[in-house]
Write an enzyme that holds these catalytic residues in place. Structure first.
Site, short mmCIF file in Angstrom:
data_model
loop_
_atom_site.label_atom_id
_atom_site.label_comp_id
_atom_site.label_asym_id
_atom_site.label_seq_id
_atom_site.Cartn_x
_atom_site.Cartn_y
_atom_site.Cartn_z
CE LYS A 169 -1.20 -4.68 -4.58
NZ LYS A 169 -1.41 -4.64 -3.12
N GLY A 230 -2.38 -0.28 5.52
CA GLY A 230 -2.74 -0.66 6.88
C GLY A 230 -3.05 0.48 7.81
CB ALA A 256 -2.80 1.01 0.46
CG ASN A 278 -5.48 -8.09 4.17
OD1 ASN A 278 -5.79 -9.17 3.69
ND2 ASN A 278 -4.91 -8.01 5.36
CB THR A 279 -5.53 -3.73 7.44
OG1 THR A 279 -4.27 -4.16 6.92
CG2 THR A 279 -5.42 -3.54 8.93
#
Length: 326
Positions: A169, A230, A256, A278-279
């Site tokens: 990535k 995030g 994102a 992720n977050t």
């Protein structure tokens, strides 16, 4: 003159030219590397399909070489096929054990991993590979924290040396405040990496023109942001994401900005091939439950996209007929 023989293939009588099992599979527009073949009740190893000759009267079963069930909605990137359309990260968790548990709950088959220096002063410190087996889960090394093409290229060269990975990535950030990608540096890095045999999946702006430029530069997937990294703001511009999907010839994954399950479902309803997050999972009060929610949201959004939603209307349209009212 080529001999013609009779075979029974998946219950149907078929006449075909003599040759190998691999020849037959290819004549059916199938890839020998992606099917399993049974000949006269015996499974034929794929490595020998090219050497096993067909004979008149053979009874063959040819099946997709995938897990159970009769519904295969897998997707492919750089020649690798995955069933889960959810990719998760490995940062911000309480510890590696929680990270591994959330990964299992999500059903994801790919995790992004940062490339960082080894802690040489504490050789007993736990490592991610102790909890998430790279032989079972595909590691996707990323260039998080890189602000120049040169830094990103250097990072991924080290990653390939460390683990042999070529599916990577790529992200090259423009500034620390917004973490928006610097597309000029990103394109430069993509061209170099593709030229060196890497298969870069590339984080980019939600810009259809930039996405096509990345394809031309060698990107094997484009990953437009839904919102700043995030932020949890969800997909801010559905129009441009849809345009990227419509114009792409490589997989498109939203990367994102996802904050909750409905955001993931929206990305899939727009026709994206997958979602990376992720977050949204790691900072949830219950990461494992959120991971399960994200798994279901991605599946639901994909089903909704494939089903073809109803048309939107300007005015109400009653479900029950008005004729015959008492």
């Amino acid at each position: 003159m080529t001999e013609t023989i009779s075979l029974t293939v998946n219950g149907e009588l078929r006449r075909t030219a003599s040759g190998s099992l691999a020849d037959l599979v290819r004549s059916l527009d199938l890839d020998p590397a992606k099917v399993a073949v049974e000949c006269n009740g015996a499974i034929v190893p794929r490595s020998t399909l090219g050497t096993v000759a067909l004979t008149d009267g053979d009874v063959l079963e040819i099946v997709h070489f995938v897990g159970g069930g009769d519904h295969d909605d897998s997707w492919t990137v750089a020649g690798r096929t995955f069933r889960s359309r959810l990719i998760v990260g490995t940062g911000k968790y309480r510890d590696f054990a929680q990270n591994a548990a959330a990964l299992e709950a999500s059903g994801a088959e790919i995790v992004t991993v940062a490339v960082r220096r080894v802690n040489v002063s504490d050789r007993g410190a736990p490592m991610l590979t102790d909890f998430i087996d790279p032989m079972k889960i595909t590691y996707l090394p990323n260039t998080a924290g890189c602000f120049t093409a040169d830094d990103a290229i250097r990072t991924l060269r080290l990653a390939r040396e460390a683990g042999g990975w070529d599916l990577v990535k790529l992200e090259v950030l423009g500034e620390a405040r917004t973490l928006y990608p610097d597309m000029r540096e990103t394109l430069k890095a993509c061209e170099v990496l593709a030229g060196e045999g890497f298969a870069p999946m590339v984080y980019c702006t939600d810009d259809p023109i930039a996405a096509k430029q990345l394809e031309s530069a060698g990107a094997v997937a484009v990953m437009p942001l839904g919102a700043p990294i995030g932020s949890g703001l969800g997909i801010q511009n559905r129009v441009t994401i849809r345009l990227i999907v419509e114009g792409a010839s490589v997989p498109v994954l939203v990367d994102a900005g996802v904050g909750t399950a409905s955001d993931a479902a929206v990305a899939m309803e727009l026709g994206c091939d997958g979602v990376l997050m992720n977050t949204a999972i790691a900072e949830a009060k219950d990461p494992l439950r959120m991971a399960r929610a994200m798994k279901l949201a991605v599946e639901a959004g994909r089903d909704a996209y494939l089903s073809g939603r109803m048309a939107t209307r300007k005015y109400a349209d009653p479900s029950s007929p008005l004729a015959g009212l008492i």
